[in-house]
Write an enzyme that holds these catalytic residues in place. Structure first.
Site, PDB file in Angstrom:
ATOM      1  N   HIS A 218      -1.634  -2.103  -9.818  1.00 23.43           N
ATOM      2  CA  HIS A 218      -2.578  -1.528  -8.869  1.00 23.43           C
ATOM      3  C   HIS A 218      -3.792  -2.430  -8.804  1.00 23.43           C
ATOM      4  CE1 HIS A 218      -5.226   1.293  -6.860  1.00 23.43           C
ATOM      5  NE2 HIS A 218      -4.145   1.938  -6.504  1.00 23.43           N
TER       6      HIS A 218
ATOM      7  N   HIS B 202       0.881  -1.190   0.000  1.00 25.99           N
ATOM      8  CA  HIS B 202       0.000   0.000   0.000  1.00 25.99           C
ATOM      9  C   HIS B 202       0.909   1.229   0.000  1.00 25.99           C
ATOM     10  CE1 HIS B 202      -3.436   2.431   0.608  1.00 25.99           C
ATOM     11  NE2 HIS B 202      -3.771   2.138   1.864  1.00 25.99           N
TER      12      HIS B 202
ATOM     13  N   ASP C  12       3.004   5.891  -6.918  1.00 26.26           N
ATOM     14  CA  ASP C  12       4.143   5.813  -6.004  1.00 26.26           C
ATOM     15  C   ASP C  12       5.477   5.745  -6.723  1.00 26.26           C
ATOM     16  OD1 ASP C  12       2.744   5.922  -3.672  1.00 26.26           O
ATOM     17  OD2 ASP C  12       2.224   3.816  -3.770  1.00 26.26           O
TER      18      ASP C  12
HETATM   19  N1  ACO Z   1       5.694  -6.808 -10.700  1.00 21.56           N
HETATM   20  C1  ACO Z   1       5.594  -7.988 -11.367  1.00 21.56           C
HETATM   21  N2  ACO Z   1       4.450  -8.677 -11.504  1.00 21.56           N
HETATM   22  C2  ACO Z   1       3.340  -8.161 -10.936  1.00 21.56           C
HETATM   23  C3  ACO Z   1       3.371  -6.935 -10.250  1.00 21.56           C
HETATM   24  C4  ACO Z   1       4.598  -6.232 -10.141  1.00 21.56           C
HETATM   25  N3  ACO Z   1       4.682  -5.069  -9.507  1.00 21.56           N
HETATM   26  N4  ACO Z   1       2.126  -6.661  -9.792  1.00 21.56           N
HETATM   27  C5  ACO Z   1       1.344  -7.674 -10.179  1.00 21.56           C
HETATM   28  N5  ACO Z   1       2.079  -8.592 -10.886  1.00 21.56           N
HETATM   29  C6  ACO Z   1       1.578  -9.799 -11.546  1.00 21.56           C
HETATM   30  C7  ACO Z   1       1.272 -10.910 -10.561  1.00 21.56           C
HETATM   31  O1  ACO Z   1       2.384 -11.732 -10.331  1.00 21.56           O
HETATM   32  C8  ACO Z   1       0.136 -11.615 -11.271  1.00 21.56           C
HETATM   33  O2  ACO Z   1       0.703 -12.377 -12.308  1.00 21.56           O
HETATM   34  P1  ACO Z   1       0.022 -13.810 -12.714  1.00 21.56           P
HETATM   35  O3  ACO Z   1      -1.344 -13.486 -13.196  1.00 21.56           O
HETATM   36  O4  ACO Z   1       0.938 -14.354 -13.769  1.00 21.56           O
HETATM   37  O5  ACO Z   1       0.018 -14.631 -11.463  1.00 21.56           O
HETATM   38  C9  ACO Z   1      -0.646 -10.496 -11.944  1.00 21.56           C
HETATM   39  O6  ACO Z   1       0.327  -9.449 -12.160  1.00 21.56           O
HETATM   40  C10 ACO Z   1      -1.802  -9.945 -11.116  1.00 21.56           C
HETATM   41  O7  ACO Z   1      -1.302  -9.582  -9.845  1.00 21.56           O
HETATM   42  P2  ACO Z   1      -2.157  -9.604  -8.499  1.00 21.56           P
HETATM   43  O8  ACO Z   1      -1.247  -9.914  -7.364  1.00 21.56           O
HETATM   44  O9  ACO Z   1      -3.359 -10.494  -8.684  1.00 21.56           O
HETATM   45  O10 ACO Z   1      -2.676  -8.133  -8.411  1.00 21.56           O
HETATM   46  P3  ACO Z   1      -3.255  -7.441  -7.119  1.00 21.56           P
HETATM   47  O11 ACO Z   1      -4.363  -6.599  -7.591  1.00 21.56           O
HETATM   48  O12 ACO Z   1      -3.600  -8.421  -6.050  1.00 21.56           O
HETATM   49  O13 ACO Z   1      -2.019  -6.583  -6.581  1.00 21.56           O
HETATM   50  C11 ACO Z   1      -0.582  -4.782  -6.115  1.00 21.56           C
HETATM   51  C12 ACO Z   1      -1.925  -5.235  -6.714  1.00 21.56           C
HETATM   52  C13 ACO Z   1      -0.511  -5.247  -4.629  1.00 21.56           C
HETATM   53  C14 ACO Z   1      -0.504  -3.264  -6.127  1.00 21.56           C
HETATM   54  C15 ACO Z   1       0.563  -5.415  -6.956  1.00 21.56           C
HETATM   55  O14 ACO Z   1       0.488  -4.970  -8.298  1.00 21.56           O
HETATM   56  C16 ACO Z   1       1.947  -5.106  -6.370  1.00 21.56           C
HETATM   57  O15 ACO Z   1       2.386  -5.815  -5.469  1.00 21.56           O
HETATM   58  N6  ACO Z   1       2.633  -4.031  -6.872  1.00 21.56           N
HETATM   59  C17 ACO Z   1       3.903  -3.617  -6.350  1.00 21.56           C
HETATM   60  C18 ACO Z   1       3.691  -2.834  -5.065  1.00 21.56           C
HETATM   61  C19 ACO Z   1       3.135  -1.436  -5.336  1.00 21.56           C
HETATM   62  O16 ACO Z   1       3.638  -0.711  -6.184  1.00 21.56           O
HETATM   63  N7  ACO Z   1       2.099  -1.078  -4.550  1.00 21.56           N
HETATM   64  C20 ACO Z   1       1.510   0.270  -4.644  1.00 21.56           C
HETATM   65  C21 ACO Z   1       0.081   0.218  -4.968  1.00 21.56           C
HETATM   66  S1  ACO Z   1      -0.496   1.852  -5.256  1.00 21.56           S
HETATM   67  C22 ACO Z   1      -0.905   2.494  -3.748  1.00 21.56           C
HETATM   68  O17 ACO Z   1      -1.092   1.865  -2.757  1.00 21.56           O
HETATM   69  C23 ACO Z   1      -1.056   3.972  -3.758  1.00 21.56           C
END
Ligand code: ACO
Length: 425
Positions: free
Chosen positions: A307, A266, A365
């Protein structure tokens, strides 16, 4: 009133269950699942992926289209034409202020910028190397022991005073977290400066010489505040609403929001972005990190990408990217090695099939971390600044919750533990 109905048939139940369907002013319809409890059923939605937990008229997001509206106004227009104080007013009151309302609002906020002097001593109880989020969480929680005169959550005036106090004191608390960590004296707020200008003064000023606010950095700081002000029912806002639903005082509720924001999934992501850039260290290692992020057997993720709600470019990220370019040009930092890694990473990730397929774009971010680093703000302060900006969203949602009939939040579960058994012996 429900204008549509859904019918659910469940194996083992003779009759289908009729569920009301409600339409909001925008966004998907919602199915009211409350009648299920009477039939001995719960819904199951870990992570609240498909659950609307409340009605709200503050903020609307369409993640597929990359839309974010506060009070109906698009975020990019607010970032362009308004300032943070106007956005605070809008989130709290549902309308942009007139010039007169804005003056009154800004002046009232300014009346509350100082902290109770006794609170300054609290900081001494923390280690100098404590994470500033740990300090902020503690100090904000402690506000409830200082401002007893406005803690009646059923009193609209009290709720309003708490909102003013929180908006006004968060920059002071945040800057004091930083000053404490580097051993410099706390700087008192300067009410002749703008909200963002005063924050920069409290961060970077010292009693030895007057701090000159750079207008480009002041504008960029204000934009960071605007772009983080609210984001509907995210993890920290939902935490504040849930804590508030028990009747807890607003300072305690905001402290719970700060705790929820801290995590790297987050608000901690902007700090994680910079840590990741430092770990990459050199442009030659970018491919290695991108490969790690794409490897399904490696938990590593590119911080600042993806996201939960946006499956398109985050509209805040577009504005933040523009601000980022302005700040780097103003400070002559276009060739900073870390920032060069960031720009290259952004380009690769946007072009790479893996990220395109999954609709993973740089999020707000990613760029805010780069701007804050360029301004000279230490990495561990990034999430603190997010918390400062988001306080208006939290308190607006908390106030909205309390201004209409409400219930304590109490999710249920799918129990998977042992069935009742005999105690041994
Ligand atoms: N890098 C690489 N792969 C990713 C990333 C990433 N940053 N984010 C998602 N994926 C991939 C997952 O591995 C998954 O792949 P798959 O379908 O082959 O298994 C797919 O994309 C979907 O990912 P989920 O985990 O289902 O997406 P979710 O909606 O649960 O997660 C989140 C969202 C937590 C923001 C995620 O994208 C992440 O961890 N990002 C990095 C952390 C980040 O930047 N957070 C800030 C969010 S913005 C905020 O809070 C203001």
């Amino acid at each position: 009133m429900a204008d549509k109905k859904a019918r659910l048939t469940v194996d083992g139940l003779d009759e289908s269950i009729e569920l009301p369907v409600y339409s909001g002013t925008l966004g998907p319809d919602v199915i009211d699942v409350r009648p299920l409890t009477g039939k001995g059923l719960f819904t199951y939605d870990p992570g609240f992926v498909s659950t609307a937990a409340c009605d709200s008229s503050i903020t609307f997001i369409d993640g597929g289209k990359g839309v974010l509206l506060h009070g109906g106004y698009p975020i990019d227009e607010l970032a362009e034409k308004s300032d943070y104080m106007e956005v605070c007013y809008l989130l709290l009151n549902g309308e942009l202020p007139t010039a007169e309302q804005k003056d009154l609002f800004v002046n009232t906020v300014k009346n509350h910028t100082m902290l109770h002097e006794q609170l300054n001593h609290f900081y001494n109880g923390f280690r100098r190397d404590a994470h500033p989020m740990a300090i902020m969480c503690g100090v904000v929680g402690a506000l409830s022991s200082f401002y007893h005169d406005s803690l009646d959550i059923n009193n609209e005036h009290h709720r309003e005073v708490c909102a003013y106090r929180l908006i006004a004191k968060m920059p002071t608390i945040a800057a004091m977290c930083f000053k404490y960590s580097c051993g410099q004296p706390f700087m008192y707020p300067r009410n002749d400066l703008s909200y963002a200008g005063n924050f920069l003064h409290m961060m970077f000023g010292t009693p030895c010489e007057e701090y000159q606010v750079n207008p480009v950095l002041e504008k960029a700081m204000d934009r960071i505040f605007v772009l983080h002000a609210d984001h509907e029912q995210n993890a920290s806002t939902s935490t504040v609403r849930l804590a508030g639903s028990s009747g807890a005082n607003p300072f305690a509720c905001i402290a719970s929001g700060i705790a929820a924001l801290w995590g790297p999934a987050h608000g901690g992501a902007n700090e994680a972005v910079l840590n990741m850039l430092e770990e990459i260290g050199d442009e030659s290692r970018i491919d290695e990190f991108v490969a790690k992020a794409k490897d399904p057997n490696d938990p590593f993720r590119l911080m600042g990408f993806g996201h939960r709600v946006y499956r398109n470019f985050d509209p805040r990220a577009r504005v933040m990217k523009k601000s980022c370019d302005e700040v780097l040009a103003e400070l002559g930092l276009e060739n900073d090695p870390l920032l060069k890694i960031a720009k290259r990473l952004e380009q690769i990730a946007i072009e790479d099939e893996y990220f395109a397929e999954r609709k993973l774009y740089p999020n707000v971010d990613f760029y805010s971390g780069i701007i804050l680093k360029a301004i000279g703000i230490p990495t561990n302060m990034f999430t603190v600044i997010f918390a400062l900006s988001r306080t208006i969203g939290w308190i607006s949602h908390w106030s909205e919750f309390h201004s209409s009939p409400n219930k304590i939040g109490r999710p249920r579960q799918l129990y998977t533990g042992p069935t009742q058994r005999k105690y041994p012996g």
